[in-house]
Design a protein around this motif. Structure first.
Motif, PDB file in Angstrom:
ATOM      1  N   GLY B  88       0.963  -1.315  -0.151  1.00  0.00           N
ATOM      2  CA  GLY B  88      -0.014   0.155  -0.016  1.00  0.00           C
ATOM      3  C   GLY B  88       0.854   1.191   0.243  1.00  0.00           C
ATOM      4  O   GLY B  88       0.410   2.409   0.479  1.00  0.00           O
ATOM      5  N   GLN B  89       2.132   1.084  -0.588  1.00  0.00           N
ATOM      6  CA  GLN B  89       3.092   2.237  -0.356  1.00  0.00           C
ATOM      7  C   GLN B  89       3.531   2.524  -1.841  1.00  0.00           C
ATOM      8  O   GLN B  89       3.034   1.996  -2.724  1.00  0.00           O
ATOM      9  CB  GLN B  89       4.202   2.017   0.564  1.00  0.00           C
ATOM     10  CG  GLN B  89       3.690   1.440   2.134  1.00  0.00           C
ATOM     11  CD  GLN B  89       4.673   0.811   2.802  1.00  0.00           C
ATOM     12  OE1 GLN B  89       5.579  -0.038   2.168  1.00  0.00           O
ATOM     13  NE2 GLN B  89       4.710   0.992   4.038  1.00  0.00           N
ATOM     14  N   VAL B  90       4.295   3.729  -1.806  1.00  0.00           N
ATOM     15  CA  VAL B  90       5.289   3.938  -2.941  1.00  0.00           C
ATOM     16  C   VAL B  90       6.688   3.947  -2.615  1.00  0.00           C
ATOM     17  O   VAL B  90       7.013   4.432  -1.548  1.00  0.00           O
ATOM     18  CB  VAL B  90       4.906   5.599  -3.554  1.00  0.00           C
ATOM     19  CG1 VAL B  90       6.041   5.692  -4.683  1.00  0.00           C
ATOM     20  CG2 VAL B  90       3.471   5.183  -4.178  1.00  0.00           C
ATOM     21  N   VAL B 106       0.800   5.561   2.006  1.00  0.00           N
ATOM     22  CA  VAL B 106      -0.276   5.967   1.182  1.00  0.00           C
ATOM     23  C   VAL B 106      -1.444   5.554   1.743  1.00  0.00           C
ATOM     24  O   VAL B 106      -2.215   6.253   2.472  1.00  0.00           O
ATOM     25  CB  VAL B 106      -0.128   5.655  -0.255  1.00  0.00           C
ATOM     26  CG1 VAL B 106      -0.978   6.457  -1.116  1.00  0.00           C
ATOM     27  CG2 VAL B 106       1.319   6.129  -0.942  1.00  0.00           C
ATOM     28  N   PHE B 107      -1.688   4.178   1.729  1.00  0.00           N
ATOM     29  CA  PHE B 107      -3.066   3.583   1.892  1.00  0.00           C
ATOM     30  C   PHE B 107      -2.903   2.792   3.357  1.00  0.00           C
ATOM     31  O   PHE B 107      -3.939   2.266   3.781  1.00  0.00           O
ATOM     32  CB  PHE B 107      -3.471   2.469   0.860  1.00  0.00           C
ATOM     33  CG  PHE B 107      -3.697   3.235  -0.375  1.00  0.00           C
ATOM     34  CD1 PHE B 107      -2.998   3.139  -1.476  1.00  0.00           C
ATOM     35  CD2 PHE B 107      -4.748   4.209  -0.644  1.00  0.00           C
ATOM     36  CE1 PHE B 107      -2.998   3.732  -2.703  1.00  0.00           C
ATOM     37  CE2 PHE B 107      -5.212   4.976  -1.867  1.00  0.00           C
ATOM     38  CZ  PHE B 107      -4.067   4.479  -2.773  1.00  0.00           C
ATOM     39  N   ILE B 170       0.377  12.441  -3.950  1.00  0.00           N
ATOM     40  CA  ILE B 170       1.270  12.820  -3.103  1.00  0.00           C
ATOM     41  C   ILE B 170       2.035  13.962  -3.468  1.00  0.00           C
ATOM     42  O   ILE B 170       2.466  14.164  -4.638  1.00  0.00           O
ATOM     43  CB  ILE B 170       2.653  11.512  -3.303  1.00  0.00           C
ATOM     44  CG1 ILE B 170       1.957  10.471  -2.565  1.00  0.00           C
ATOM     45  CG2 ILE B 170       3.685  11.780  -2.496  1.00  0.00           C
ATOM     46  CD1 ILE B 170       2.825   8.986  -3.080  1.00  0.00           C
ATOM     47  N   ASP B 171       2.719  14.707  -2.595  1.00  0.00           N
ATOM     48  CA  ASP B 171       3.134  16.143  -3.092  1.00  0.00           C
ATOM     49  C   ASP B 171       4.831  15.778  -2.831  1.00  0.00           C
ATOM     50  O   ASP B 171       5.154  15.295  -1.795  1.00  0.00           O
ATOM     51  CB  ASP B 171       2.726  17.382  -2.004  1.00  0.00           C
ATOM     52  CG  ASP B 171       3.281  18.548  -2.432  1.00  0.00           C
ATOM     53  OD1 ASP B 171       4.182  18.723  -3.125  1.00  0.00           O
ATOM     54  OD2 ASP B 171       2.474  19.707  -1.885  1.00  0.00           O
ATOM     55  N   LEU B 172       5.249  16.219  -3.966  1.00  0.00           N
ATOM     56  CA  LEU B 172       6.939  15.830  -3.996  1.00  0.00           C
ATOM     57  C   LEU B 172       7.717  17.164  -3.389  1.00  0.00           C
ATOM     58  O   LEU B 172       8.915  17.036  -3.684  1.00  0.00           O
ATOM     59  CB  LEU B 172       7.220  15.497  -5.420  1.00  0.00           C
ATOM     60  CG  LEU B 172       6.563  14.222  -5.994  1.00  0.00           C
ATOM     61  CD1 LEU B 172       6.961  14.044  -7.477  1.00  0.00           C
ATOM     62  CD2 LEU B 172       6.981  13.031  -5.260  1.00  0.00           C
ATOM     63  N   LYS B 173       7.006  18.000  -2.856  1.00  0.00           N
ATOM     64  CA  LYS B 173       7.605  18.904  -2.019  1.00  0.00           C
ATOM     65  C   LYS B 173       8.063  18.249  -0.821  1.00  0.00           C
ATOM     66  O   LYS B 173       9.214  18.417  -0.429  1.00  0.00           O
ATOM     67  CB  LYS B 173       6.667  20.284  -1.682  1.00  0.00           C
ATOM     68  CG  LYS B 173       6.752  21.282  -2.737  1.00  0.00           C
ATOM     69  CD  LYS B 173       6.500  22.668  -2.271  1.00  0.00           C
ATOM     70  CE  LYS B 173       5.142  22.850  -1.726  1.00  0.00           C
ATOM     71  NZ  LYS B 173       3.970  22.954  -2.728  1.00  0.00           N
ATOM     72  N   ASP B 174       7.405  17.459  -0.338  1.00  0.00           N
ATOM     73  CA  ASP B 174       7.751  16.591   1.001  1.00  0.00           C
ATOM     74  C   ASP B 174       7.753  15.136   0.823  1.00  0.00           C
ATOM     75  O   ASP B 174       7.838  14.779   2.116  1.00  0.00           O
ATOM     76  CB  ASP B 174       7.305  17.421   2.506  1.00  0.00           C
ATOM     77  CG  ASP B 174       5.687  17.283   2.158  1.00  0.00           C
ATOM     78  OD1 ASP B 174       5.253  17.719   3.304  1.00  0.00           O
ATOM     79  OD2 ASP B 174       5.088  16.769   1.242  1.00  0.00           O
ATOM     80  N   THR B 177       2.029  11.738   1.391  1.00  0.00           N
ATOM     81  CA  THR B 177       0.700  11.652   0.816  1.00  0.00           C
ATOM     82  C   THR B 177      -0.111  12.808   1.427  1.00  0.00           C
ATOM     83  O   THR B 177      -0.132  13.032   2.709  1.00  0.00           O
ATOM     84  CB  THR B 177       0.006  10.445   1.336  1.00  0.00           C
ATOM     85  OG1 THR B 177       0.914   9.271   0.720  1.00  0.00           O
ATOM     86  CG2 THR B 177      -1.343  10.171   0.664  1.00  0.00           C
ATOM     87  N   LYS B 178      -0.900  13.423   0.670  1.00  0.00           N
ATOM     88  CA  LYS B 178      -1.897  14.674   1.010  1.00  0.00           C
ATOM     89  C   LYS B 178      -3.173  14.218   0.877  1.00  0.00           C
ATOM     90  O   LYS B 178      -4.048  14.841   1.673  1.00  0.00           O
ATOM     91  CB  LYS B 178      -1.593  15.882   0.316  1.00  0.00           C
ATOM     92  CG  LYS B 178      -0.073  16.210   0.356  1.00  0.00           C
ATOM     93  CD  LYS B 178       0.219  16.596   1.853  1.00  0.00           C
ATOM     94  CE  LYS B 178       1.804  16.958   1.447  1.00  0.00           C
ATOM     95  NZ  LYS B 178       2.269  17.487   3.071  1.00  0.00           N
ATOM     96  N   GLN B 179      -3.598  13.242   0.083  1.00  0.00           N
ATOM     97  CA  GLN B 179      -5.046  13.305  -0.125  1.00  0.00           C
ATOM     98  C   GLN B 179      -5.341  11.591  -0.606  1.00  0.00           C
ATOM     99  O   GLN B 179      -4.628  11.172  -1.507  1.00  0.00           O
ATOM    100  CB  GLN B 179      -5.695  14.119  -1.339  1.00  0.00           C
ATOM    101  CG  GLN B 179      -7.149  14.154  -1.657  1.00  0.00           C
ATOM    102  CD  GLN B 179      -7.433  14.947  -2.698  1.00  0.00           C
ATOM    103  OE1 GLN B 179      -6.525  15.332  -3.747  1.00  0.00           O
ATOM    104  NE2 GLN B 179      -8.693  15.551  -2.873  1.00  0.00           N
TER     105      GLN B 179
END
Lengths: 708, 708
Positions: B88-90, B106-107, B170-174, B177-179
């Motif tokens: 469930g990850q990246v 992520v999940f 996923i925001d690649l600034k940090d 996972t955001k949403q």
């Protein structure tokens, strides 16, 4: 034009000639045949030097590359087991390739392995719960391989959870967690897990003092009511499980016991724990007291605890010598004192760790806030104990030996020494956290040999078989806590950095930087790979890994069936490339569904997975494995089920349906389900106090702490 | 004795001379200075040839070693993002070093990152729930980097969950996972996530048909009531979030839509989905029907779906053209047909995937059960559509184009072609699952160039920037599903095997085997590292990563406090090396505790962690990060809290206590807590039906599926 003869003797010329031949091949001279298994030939057309230049490698890099590169199909000769820290897992790493081979789930549910996602692994996790609260993670620190005669035997691995004060047992036959035990006696641990030389006991030392058995006492009564402890968990090797009934504990004063090591050979039967905070500081940064970090660092000495565990085990078995707390036999401090089970000797200064030498005759304590490694002599300590020659007693009456008379000497190692590993020939390696280096020194001669910088701020270190009776030397892994600039940036949360060092030569050589992509390992052990004998499959098909037995509900091909019983619908399912039998399951809303699934395959790596969409069930089905999982089909509808492992060309077709027929008159028509809710978007920050309160839907159940 | 001149031309002699010098250094000739940063010198005393012999390396191994070895402090030039499958990850992987840099949660709740363990990340997970059920894992398959003009722009990453039909941002600034968005429309997905060339939409295609919006229909009405769908999720780049309100979907026939790819450049505005099971097989291995694996493999052709998504978006915005299902605007099939939004063309045979070429003019479909790669021409397809020149209609009325008139040709690639990536110059790589190989071929010339064996059974492949408008070539990663004998045994559950291949030369060269220690990646994308610009810290201190804003409850040094309010005890805490302020929290049994913690540090890598023992709360506190977490202090007693990250020399002293005073008269005295229960030992197998039933204590809450 002739060139002057090469200025090397003949044997070097021969060696050079061979090397030249190698370079010629690398230079793209005509290569034999077509593509080989490694795709050689013109694909390797750059000369050695061109490759070095292209990748910016110097000669020491080339050496390091050749010392670590592991071609396809070649196995690593050493395996490192490292804790996963807050991931709650254990890592398995190949050395010297420095490739992570597996993350073993222990305290944290992990779906890829199907650990804690519906089957009997839930019972393993359930046994580690406390006070009715789900604990769905752990802070794993110190793995301990099972030992026979002080050598790793490759059969079991133990690991602690500092945050919830419990330990786990991993069976190295299938690299899977089999048992979690929670004492309920202590509120945190750190000095665990460490094993006695024949794994008679697995030791778990407490860290932050608290009333034993839980319960409340005001912190103002820290010195009186807050206690330390050390637990001796009895290991039943035949069953492969901790035997709670035969385990016992000793109450200790509220010094923060830190790390543990068991004596071996001449010191077999004794265990040593370092500690810190003889000051009995309790912090109080908002209450006008200094923080613990300074309060606990005032005194020059803290106490190493010395315990004859065999004698303690005898005492624990005697009537009237123990109290029962949280269901465990605990030897109270006064009994330990009258029975001669606890001694102290000074150790400078808020030290970290105690590491017994391979022959068991000495123990090294690393200073942490003191620059020395202190070498204690077991013989000298034993002599004082035998002669009852004590320098003083602490406030609790524990006899204190003379520091001067207990040591063989001290060596100035560097800034922030933390942890020592042995490499044979009386030599040791010690990590220097503040200096970002590892020092190599002779314990025998009390002399520093050399140092190597590491990147950065190294905590524990691991050497090959480095805390056994027969260290291999060769390799050191520095477990660096700060990576800073070592790797491509991946955001504010950086990986840790494991650095592999070659310690076989007259100079130590840095070989490889390995990032830790998940978790924060604290401690690791390195074992010769040929001591490990895991199984490739579960055989014969139908083994339940949790019970390690052939499961009574095993399914054989041709015997698949669905049975309605009083307690629900029992589905006896087989999995094989590329279908499940049955692949259609028909139930009614509200039915309890009991799945019994066997992967009937016996081919190596023929693993399947099993899930039912939207029911939060996931199983990993290795060859021959059987799982039992239950759930309530409380939502009507059509739910695909499928094999989650890419098992075959027709993997996507290895699927079916769970059909949940709605109760009479109760079915929502397809298409009218309400839209699920949304997480707040940026700019819609929740108002203070709007963080998900316990009891609010749709707060998820378990990972949220204590939500009712 | 003079030797004959070396038989190489002068420039080779110079090159050899340099190489000889390199060997001389490796041969242990006197080295300059003392230990350097890499500990060179006598630690590299073996000659190149000795090292090769010692480690059993041949020349191609040496070449591969030098092409992948990455010295300390050197960053990888490419980064691969791979799905984690059932974890469930990246995964984030450096290329060519093939080191895993990070697992992004992520999940699945993940404690090291503090994801789903008490703070507002719980709200992210909560938004992905459905039917009131906690979904605590996901089957992540296809990561999609955000694109600008068909090139990866390094800003965002999207990923799907096949098991629960939802996607994440996923925001690649940090790298966090955001949403998570759950449509509630479909019961499974596979053709997601894939982005349109400017990330206008993130596409999610369904896989296993079911009634749209959930709900029940008998499987005997598969052809009528079970449907496919494709969802176009609107991405709001400025907010960095999916905009549910602007998203829409299209109903599709119940062919198992499989994978998706968006057209680009000349085909921009169009999206292609391959599918399988035109046979409409439903399996039935216990019901007298053939399993899906054969039922779905009868026909020679399945249908590629062709959709003009820009036109579909316009139609979705028109009144009366959509139905609302599960809160989403869905274009019904009949509307798609009348508006010209859906076309089919045949594709052989149960294929896997459709991959658009870099210039957008062609699409390759890999045969899976057919040995061909089929090259479709967008121009030819578009011409037939523009001329309304259809060969037939399927049973639902969807126009079918002529296969013959839609293709530029077919190439016999090998056994089990699955997935195609592009490497520039009209060249492609396709994976051959059954053959365990990767074939390199010219799409332009419809010609196979060469093949390289891989180990074993390769699924997807990833080439550097390989599905963009400008592939880099250079590197290929073969994502092999079966490792079998490649790695040191670690039990019946083996790692997958990622193999790195150099495709820059005239022959492909196998470079490196990388085991996957956790999860089963399906698909990956490789981006140039310099396109990524993550932040090193959260600044200024006090940022809440979930809202991406300065948190209203941020704590600054000197302003720490504890406040009792109507809704509980609010603790405003700062974290800095090496103490928390406050470090003593006094509450009463039953209090709700609201933690507001800011890591006030701004130094790179100055990360702390925070936990309260036994309360299942864990936070990761990167520099500048702020978290809010709540829990109910429902168990009285003394609970250590501490920093879980090894942040400093005095890390162990970065600790304190939560003191929960018992209610009046209700406190158990210390020491009388009941012993926690035990898991069954081997030999004590639970009786059939005794698997933890829902509702039975002490079954843990959330990871257990649906336990009531």
């Amino acid at each position: 034009m002739r060139h002057s003869p090469l200025p090397f003797p003949l044997h070097h010329r021969r060696r050079l000639a061979r090397a030249l031949a190698a370079i010629a091949l690398l230079s793209g001279a005509a290569c034999n045949s077509g593509p080989n298994e490694d795709g050689g030939g013109a694909g390797v057309s750059a000369s050695l030097n061109d490759l070095m230049k292209e990748r910016g490698l110097d000669e020491s890099n080339v050496s390091a590359a050749l010392k670590t590169y592991t071609p396809t199909g070649v196995h690593d000769p050493y395996i490192m087991f490292a804790s996963g820290g807050q991931s709650g897992q254990v890592l398995v790493i190949g050395i010297p390739s420095m490739r992570i081979l597996k993350y073993i789930a222990v305290f944290t549910p992990e779906p890829w392995q199907g650990y804690g996602y519906g089957d009997e692994t839930n019972t393993i996790l359930a046994a580690g719960q406390r006070d009715g609260r789900t604990l769905s993670w752990g802070d794993s620190h110190h793995p301990a391989l099972s030992e026979t005669n002080g050598d790793y035997d490759g059969q079991f691995l133990f690991i602690n959870d500092k945050a919830n004060a419990r330990i786990a047992v991993i069976d190295l036959k299938d690299f899977a967690t089999k048992q979690i035990v929670m004492s309920g006696l202590i509120q945190s641990d750190h000095g665990g897990t460490f094993v006695t030389p024949n794994t008679e006991y697995v030791v778990e030392g407490a860290q932050y003092p608290a009333p034993l058995g839980g319960g409340y006492a005001p912190i103002e009564r820290y010195a009186e009511d807050y206690k330390g402890a050390v637990i001796f968990w009895k290991f039943d090797r035949e069953k492969g499980r901790i035997d709670r009934a035969k385990s016992f504990a000793m109450e200790l004063p509220p010094y923060m016991q830190d790390l543990t090591d068991a004596g071996k050979l001449v010191s077999d039967g004794w265990v040593f724990l370092n500690s810190l905070n003889t000051e009995l500081s309790i912090g109080g940064t908002l209450e006008g007291r200094p923080p613990l970090e300074s309060g606990a660092s005032q005194n020059d000495m803290d106490y190493m605890h010395i315990i004859p565990w065999r004698r303690a085990a005898e005492v624990a078995g005697m009537a009237g010598k123990t109290k029962e707390i949280a269901g465990m036999r605990v030897i109270p401090l006064d009994v330990s004192l009258s029975e001669g089970l606890l001694y102290f000797v000074g150790e400078p200064k808020s030290p970290h760790g105690v590491d017994v030498t391979p022959d068991g005759s000495q123990m090294v304590v690393a200073g942490k806030l003191d620059t020395h490694g202190t070498v204690y002599s077991f013989a000298k300590i034993k002599a004082q104990i035998d002669q009852k020659k004590f320098e003083a007693k602490d406030r609790y009456g524990v006899p204190i030996l003379s520091f001067k008379d207990s040591i063989d000497g001290q060596v100035e190692l560097g800034l922030g020494p933390l942890h020592t590993q042995y490499i044979g020939d009386g030599m040791a390696l010690t990590s220097l956290f503040l200096e970002s280096a590892v020092v190599r020194w002779s314990v025998k001669d009390l002399k520093v040999i050399d140092k190597i910088p590491v990147h950065y701020n190294v905590g524990h270190i691991a050497a090959a078989e480095g805390d056994t009776v027969s260290p291999d030397g060769k390799y050191l892994v520095a477990m660096n806590k700060w990576a800073i600039d070592r790797f491509q940036p991946v955001g504010p949360l950086l990986p840790q950095n494991f650095q592999l060092v070659d310690v076989s030569g007259s100079q130590m050589q840095l070989l490889y930087d390995m990032p830790l992509p998940l978790g924060e390992p604290h401690y690791a052990q390195i074992i010769k790979a040929d001591k490990l004998h895991p199984e490739d499959i579960y055989k014969p098909a139908g083994v339940n890994p949790v019970t390690a037995q052939h499961d009574p509900d095993t399914v054989t091909a041709g015997k698949e069936r669905i049975e309605r019983r009083a307690d629900g619908v029992h589905v006896f399912m087989s999995a094989v490339r590329s279908h499940f039998t049955p692949d259609i399951i028909r139930v009614k809303e509200g039915d309890t569904v009991h799945l019994h699934i066997t992967n009937v395959e016996q081919a190596h790596d023929a693993t399947h997975g099993f899930t039912i969409d939207l029911y939060n069930v996931h199983q990993s089905l290795e060859p021959g494995k059987h799982v039992n999982a239950s759930f309530v089909a409380d939502v009507p509808g059509v739910f695909p089920m499928y094999c989650t492992e890419f098992c075959s060309a027709l993997h996507l077709e290895m699927a079916g349906y769970l059909l949940v027929e709605p109760k009479e008159g109760g079915a929502p028509a397809p298409g009218v389900a309400p839209a699920p809710g949304d997480a707040p978007a940026p700019g819609d920050a929740p108002a203070p106090g709007d963080a998900p309160a316990p009891g609010d839907a749709p707060t998820p159940d378990a990972p949220a702490p204590g939500s009712e």
